[in-house]
Enzyme design. Structure first.
Site, PDB file in Angstrom:
ATOM      1  N   HIS A   1      42.628  49.632  29.581  1.00  0.00           N
ATOM      2  CA  HIS A   1      42.419  48.331  30.232  1.00  0.00           C
ATOM      3  C   HIS A   1      43.624  47.402  30.092  1.00  0.00           C
ATOM      4  CE1 HIS A   1      39.473  45.188  31.692  1.00  0.00           C
ATOM      5  NE2 HIS A   1      39.002  46.274  32.259  1.00  0.00           N
TER       6      HIS A   1
ATOM      7  N   GLU B   1      44.942  50.166  39.423  1.00  0.00           N
ATOM      8  CA  GLU B   1      44.043  49.102  39.865  1.00  0.00           C
ATOM      9  C   GLU B   1      44.761  47.770  40.032  1.00  0.00           C
ATOM     10  OE1 GLU B   1      41.462  47.480  36.275  1.00  0.00           O
ATOM     11  OE2 GLU B   1      41.873  49.625  36.042  1.00  0.00           O
TER      12      GLU B   1
ATOM     13  N   ASP C   1      42.607  50.516  44.305  1.00  0.00           N
ATOM     14  CA  ASP C   1      41.298  49.901  44.520  1.00  0.00           C
ATOM     15  C   ASP C   1      41.201  49.520  45.980  1.00  0.00           C
ATOM     16  OD1 ASP C   1      39.250  47.804  44.748  1.00  0.00           O
ATOM     17  OD2 ASP C   1      39.151  47.911  42.573  1.00  0.00           O
TER      18      ASP C   1
END
Length: 381
Positions: free
Chosen positions: A183, A233, A256
């Site tokens: 992340h 992303e 994405d």
């Protein structure tokens, strides 16, 4: 000739932004321009979009994409390309519906009959991961993804590395495959240690080990590990992906479809990735329209490997989950770890417009949490 007459946006729980395009002859298409934590900014960007394309021929999808991307002078970035993404998805949805075929047929036809999918476990601060993995198996999944760590300091305790490896080991014991998402929480001083500790446990991939702002460090890390490196992303166009492909620093591209220019641009990113022998695994912790768009691209992309689904993800709500606004939820059913190719016209999902309009009366104001270390300094979320 169908011309665009209306462009409406709906900020709906849990954290999504839906787009509805209508034409002067009554055709309707839906898209998703969700940009987590910044929905209002995307809604604002839609004002310029309306000025550009109201009255435009709805069939000219590529012309509209180029018009919105190139003639705003300022190009790229999450806000502008999320706005384009929602418009692009809705235009493909309209065209598919007008022709009576799924979007994948318009992209050259499907190259597979079903797509492997994975679900999230463990939340932002991962816990109870083994039990969560077992529940996902009962739902039909054979692969999951979880955050690799809690928030970490630039240089953290070896105990934090040990804890990450122990969690992964517990989930692997349940028999499911596991993707590990860092992340972007980890900084370079800790990244090599974490990846090395996880290598013996053989996760499917390690995602965003470092943020995409660190291309040199990602290339160094890729040269030092056998684990597949996943990223994308926070990359918003083929030009953003280009240096990572050229440096051979990623193995799995994760554009994405609600951030990176929609179906049109992500289909190009997929083909570009294929040329570098990079796999495609679209990022999608979002709503049903974004997922349907991903599945249309997945069905027609030879290098697709696995698709993220937000069913029951920790960001969702009991009354605002993946299927809450869908009238044909059965098309997204998971069986033996896979979802069948969507056969319906357009994106293949039927949106409950009444439910969307009712939910948008009280738009969400979702924001990601603010985390601080014990010294009070900000940590990456």
């Amino acid at each position: 000739m169908h011309r665009i007459s209306t462009i409406e946006t709906f900020i709906v729980p849990p954290r999504w932004l839906f787009v509805r395009i209508g034409t002067d002859e009554g055709a309707v298409g839906w898209g998703e321009a969700s940009l987590e934590g910044h929905a209002e900014a995307v809604v604002g960007a839609m004002e310029a979009v309306r000025d550009r394309i109201i009255g435009h021929d709805v069939r000219r999808i590529e012309d509209i994409w180029q018009l919105l991307h190139r003639l705003g002078f300022y190009r790229g970035g999450p806000v502008l390309l999320s706005a384009i993404s929602g418009i692009d998805q809705a235009l493909w949805d309209i065209k598919g519906r007008m022709l009576g075929v799924p979007v994948s047929d318009l992209l050259g036809g499907r190259v597979r009959d079903r797509m492997r999918v994975y679900a999230w476990i463990g939340g932002d601060r991962p816990s109870d991961v083994a039990d969560a993995a077992r529940r996902r198996r009962e739902q039909g999944f054979d692969a999951v993804k979880m955050n690799g760590t809690e928030d970490m300091d630039w240089l953290d305790s070896p105990a934090a590395v040990d804890a990450a490896a122990e969690r992964l080991a517990l989930v692997r014991e349940t028999g499911v495959d596991v993707g590990i998402d860092f992340h972007g929480r980890v900084h370079k001083p800790m990244a090599r240690q974490l990846v090395r500790a996880l290598e013996p446990l053989r996760p499917l991939f390690v995602e965003e080990v470092l943020t995409s702002e660190q291309p040199e460090a990602i290339a160094q890390l890729a040269a030092q590990t056998v684990l597949p490196i996943a990223l994308g992303e926070r990359l918003y166009s083929r030009w953003d992906f280009k240096p990572f492909f050229e440096a051979a620093s990623i193995d799995v591209a994760q554009p994405d479809l609600s951030h990176a220019g929609g179906i049109s641009e992500c289909r190009r990113i997929a083909a570009m990735a294929e040329a570098y022998d990079v796999a495609l695994a679209p990022h999608c912790p979002l709503g049903p329209l974004a997922l349907a768009a991903c599945l249309q691209v997945a069905a027609s992309s030879p290098n697709f490997v696995i698709q993220e689904m937000s069913l029951g993800i920790h960001y969702n709500q009991a009354d605002a989950d993946l299927l809450s606004y869908v009238r044909n939820p059965e098309v997204l059913s998971v069986s033996a770890g896979m979802v069948a190719v969507l056969e319906g016209a357009g994106l293949g999902v039927e949106i409950d417009e009444d439910a969307v309009r009712a939910a948008a009366i009280k738009p969400h104001r979702w924001r990601n949490p603010v985390w601080r270390g014990r010294d009070g300094a900000l940590r990456e979320w």
